[in-house]
Design a protein around this motif. Structure first.
Motif, PDB file in Angstrom:
ATOM      1  N   UNK A  88      61.484  12.416 -23.898  1.00  0.00           N
ATOM      2  CA  UNK A  88      60.120  12.823 -23.596  1.00  0.00           C
ATOM      3  C   UNK A  88      60.164  14.159 -22.847  1.00  0.00           C
ATOM      4  N   UNK A  89      59.036  14.875 -22.805  1.00  0.00           N
ATOM      5  CA  UNK A  89      59.042  16.175 -22.125  1.00  0.00           C
ATOM      6  C   UNK A  89      59.651  16.089 -20.717  1.00  0.00           C
ATOM      7  N   UNK A  90      59.328  15.034 -19.991  1.00  0.00           N
ATOM      8  CA  UNK A  90      59.859  14.929 -18.624  1.00  0.00           C
ATOM      9  C   UNK A  90      61.365  14.652 -18.586  1.00  0.00           C
ATOM     10  N   UNK A  91      61.883  14.017 -19.648  1.00  0.00           N
ATOM     11  CA  UNK A  91      63.338  13.807 -19.705  1.00  0.00           C
ATOM     12  C   UNK A  91      64.005  15.178 -19.769  1.00  0.00           C
ATOM     13  N   UNK A  92      63.460  16.046 -20.625  1.00  0.00           N
ATOM     14  CA  UNK A  92      64.054  17.381 -20.801  1.00  0.00           C
ATOM     15  C   UNK A  92      63.873  18.242 -19.553  1.00  0.00           C
ATOM     16  N   UNK A  93      62.726  18.090 -18.901  1.00  0.00           N
ATOM     17  CA  UNK A  93      62.476  18.825 -17.658  1.00  0.00           C
ATOM     18  C   UNK A  93      63.567  18.469 -16.640  1.00  0.00           C
ATOM     19  N   UNK A  94      63.800  17.152 -16.483  1.00  0.00           N
ATOM     20  CA  UNK A  94      64.812  16.681 -15.522  1.00  0.00           C
ATOM     21  C   UNK A  94      66.192  17.203 -15.901  1.00  0.00           C
ATOM     22  N   UNK A  95      66.517  17.126 -17.201  1.00  0.00           N
ATOM     23  CA  UNK A  95      67.835  17.582 -17.666  1.00  0.00           C
ATOM     24  C   UNK A  95      68.033  19.058 -17.299  1.00  0.00           C
ATOM     25  N   UNK A  96      66.998  19.863 -17.550  1.00  0.00           N
ATOM     26  CA  UNK A  96      67.111  21.297 -17.239  1.00  0.00           C
ATOM     27  C   UNK A  96      67.239  21.534 -15.742  1.00  0.00           C
ATOM     28  N   UNK A  97      66.432  20.815 -14.964  1.00  0.00           N
ATOM     29  CA  UNK A  97      66.485  20.981 -13.501  1.00  0.00           C
ATOM     30  C   UNK A  97      67.871  20.611 -12.972  1.00  0.00           C
ATOM     31  N   UNK A  98      68.472  19.559 -13.523  1.00  0.00           N
ATOM     32  CA  UNK A  98      69.804  19.136 -13.062  1.00  0.00           C
ATOM     33  C   UNK A  98      70.823  20.232 -13.371  1.00  0.00           C
ATOM     34  N   UNK A  99      70.748  20.785 -14.577  1.00  0.00           N
ATOM     35  CA  UNK A  99      71.706  21.847 -14.925  1.00  0.00           C
ATOM     36  C   UNK A  99      71.528  23.073 -14.013  1.00  0.00           C
ATOM     37  N   UNK A 133      60.682  14.996  -8.384  1.00  0.00           N
ATOM     38  CA  UNK A 133      59.613  14.008  -8.139  1.00  0.00           C
ATOM     39  C   UNK A 133      58.468  14.020  -9.180  1.00  0.00           C
ATOM     40  N   UNK A 134      57.996  15.196  -9.623  1.00  0.00           N
ATOM     41  CA  UNK A 134      56.865  15.178 -10.581  1.00  0.00           C
ATOM     42  C   UNK A 134      57.187  14.557 -11.936  1.00  0.00           C
ATOM     43  N   UNK A 135      58.476  14.344 -12.243  1.00  0.00           N
ATOM     44  CA  UNK A 135      58.839  13.998 -13.620  1.00  0.00           C
ATOM     45  C   UNK A 135      59.210  12.526 -13.851  1.00  0.00           C
ATOM     46  N   UNK A 136      59.263  11.717 -12.796  1.00  0.00           N
ATOM     47  CA  UNK A 136      59.577  10.291 -12.985  1.00  0.00           C
ATOM     48  C   UNK A 136      58.605   9.503 -12.129  1.00  0.00           C
ATOM     49  N   UNK A 137      58.498   8.167 -12.367  1.00  0.00           N
ATOM     50  CA  UNK A 137      57.600   7.427 -11.484  1.00  0.00           C
ATOM     51  C   UNK A 137      58.305   6.448 -10.558  1.00  0.00           C
ATOM     52  N   UNK A 138      59.555   6.137 -10.827  1.00  0.00           N
ATOM     53  CA  UNK A 138      60.341   5.402  -9.825  1.00  0.00           C
ATOM     54  C   UNK A 138      61.819   5.566 -10.138  1.00  0.00           C
ATOM     55  N   UNK A 139      62.667   5.200  -9.180  1.00  0.00           N
ATOM     56  CA  UNK A 139      64.091   5.246  -9.502  1.00  0.00           C
ATOM     57  C   UNK A 139      64.831   4.044  -8.925  1.00  0.00           C
ATOM     58  N   UNK A 140      66.008   3.791  -9.528  1.00  0.00           N
ATOM     59  CA  UNK A 140      66.861   2.674  -9.099  1.00  0.00           C
ATOM     60  C   UNK A 140      68.204   3.266  -8.699  1.00  0.00           C
ATOM     61  N   UNK A 141      68.692   2.881  -7.520  1.00  0.00           N
ATOM     62  CA  UNK A 141      69.992   3.405  -7.075  1.00  0.00           C
ATOM     63  C   UNK A 141      71.095   2.429  -7.448  1.00  0.00           C
ATOM     64  N   UNK A 142      72.072   2.919  -8.150  1.00  0.00           N
ATOM     65  CA  UNK A 142      73.210   2.067  -8.497  1.00  0.00           C
ATOM     66  C   UNK A 142      74.497   2.866  -8.330  1.00  0.00           C
ATOM     67  N   UNK A 143      75.599   2.199  -8.540  1.00  0.00           N
ATOM     68  CA  UNK A 143      76.902   2.858  -8.417  1.00  0.00           C
ATOM     69  C   UNK A 143      77.933   2.093  -9.221  1.00  0.00           C
ATOM     70  N   UNK A 144      79.115   2.634  -9.289  1.00  0.00           N
ATOM     71  CA  UNK A 144      80.184   2.014 -10.056  1.00  0.00           C
ATOM     72  C   UNK A 144      80.498   0.623  -9.460  1.00  0.00           C
ATOM     73  N   UNK A 145      80.750  -0.359 -10.335  1.00  0.00           N
ATOM     74  CA  UNK A 145      80.874  -1.734  -9.827  1.00  0.00           C
ATOM     75  C   UNK A 145      82.109  -2.484 -10.311  1.00  0.00           C
ATOM     76  N   UNK A 146      82.094  -3.800 -10.055  1.00  0.00           N
ATOM     77  CA  UNK A 146      83.322  -4.591 -10.206  1.00  0.00           C
ATOM     78  C   UNK A 146      83.396  -5.482 -11.436  1.00  0.00           C
TER      79      UNK A 146
END
Ligand code: PMV
Length: 348
Positions: free
Chosen positions: A278-289, A330-343
């Motif tokens: 979606x447009x916001x997925x691409x926005x986030x991808x660009x911002x991360x890069x 913040x403008x591009x998602x509505x919530x997030x989940x924090x996770x990490x590498x697991x067992x």
């Protein structure tokens, strides 16, 4: 429907996490045999808790019968029934009992995280507990994990990787002697940087997927770029195995993003074509890069079969990346989940 009777012969409760693919499994050669090898990291917080009760088969009932307590969806019941039939070679006793299965995900449905990896991983791990009780010979640790992984694979390909801690590889490749198409293996050689790797999942859209991964895998059969995909995925497996060992994070970011974008390019160029980004997925991808270029912080993204985006980074950069997520993204998602590498999968 199984009656709750007193003659329960076995009960086990297990937990199995989801996983996020770094090199994607997309396409099959034959039944549950992957077109290419894949590598994933096992998550920690996003998991399925499954309790399995086994009862003697009621005599009146010639069909296998089971009750799924938290999921009364008839389509899901049918899926499990077909799954049980498909694992008869590995578990010869599977059609001889009745079952009650309680299954719960710790992550919301809206997360767009494929629950098939954690739910089939958990179910396979629970069934395997009863199997080693009947046949203790498979209880050798490595054999047991491969056995569970093979069982899980027959339910959902990506589930084969969820059993193992940290990092796993599924699919035969010349770049790893122990690799196999029938089950995943644990990648033991990796840099300490990856021991605490973080995954923050940004929920861009919680809607149901427009296409199932089963359909997506099928579309690879006659795909114009099928051979290119096989070549690229194998080359990236080779590169990523080295990067994981050496801890070269710039290269890690480059490989992981390239493979996620290729997955979506394959979707967009299949017949019929489909677009999950979606447009916001691409926005986030660009911002991360841009953020990575500007700050030199090795943060990158990956995307599964949906619009949500997994932000991957070493733990030491958590504060800076979280600030970036809470501020710029913040403008591009509505919530997030924090996770990490697991067992991986375990008994509870
Ligand atoms: O396991 P399946 O059939 O749901 O396929 C998973 C496909 C991807 O999540 C897109 C990639 C992967 O390797 O997990």
């Amino acid at each position: 429907m199984v009656d709750k009777k007193d003659d329960k012969i076995w009960n086990t409760k297990v937990s199995c996490p989801s996983n996020i693919a770094l090199i994607k499994y997309w396409g099959k050669k034959e039944t549950q045999i992957p077109l290419t090898p894949s590598i994933s990291f096992t998550l920690s917080e996003c998991k399925t808790i499954t309790s399995l009760d086994i009862y003697p088969k009621s005599e009146a009932n010639t069909q296998i019968s089971f009750t799924l307590e938290e999921n009364e969806n008839p389509l899901f019941s049918e899926k499990i029934l077909n799954y049980f039939k498909s694992i008869k070679n590995l578990l010869p006793w599977i059609l001889d009992y009745d079952y009650i299965i309680h299954s719960k995900n710790t992550f919301p449905h809206s997360a767009g995280i494929a629950s098939s990896a954690s739910s089939f991983g958990a179910l396979a791990f629970a069934l395997a507990q009863y199997h080693i009780n009947l046949y203790p010979k498979v209880s050798n640790q490595i054999h047991f994990a491969s056995f569970v992984s093979e069982l899980a694979r027959l339910g959902s390909g990506s589930a084969s990787r969820s059993i193992f801690p940290s990092l796993s590889l599924w699919g035969k490749t010349i770049y790893h002697t122990q690799s196999s198409d029938s089950h995943a293996i644990c990648i033991n050689e990796y840099h300490e940087l990856f021991e605490t790797y973080q995954d923050t999942i940004l929920i861009v859209d919680s809607g149901i997927k427009k296409i199932s991964s089963t359909k997506g895998h099928q579309l690879m059969e006659n795909h114009t770029y099928r051979d290119v995909r096989i070549k690229n995925a194998n080359n990236r497996i080779n590169e990523l195995l080295e990067v994981l060992e050496k801890g070269n994070l710039d290269k890690f970011c480059e490989i992981v993003e390239a493979d996620a974008l290729e997955l979506h390019a394959l979707m967009m160029t299949s017949h019929p074509s489909f677009i999950l980004l979606q447009p916001n997925t691409l926005k986030i991808a660009q911002e991360i890069q841009d953020f990575r270029k500007k700050t030199k912080i090795p943060v990158c993204f990956t995307i599964d079969a949906g619009p949500n985006i997994h932000v991957l980074y070493p733990k030491e950069f958590s504060d800076k990346v979280k600030f970036f997520i809470n501020d710029t993204l913040k403008p591009y998602y509505f919530e997030y989940i924090c996770d990490q590498i697991g067992h991986g999968a375990n008994l509870i």
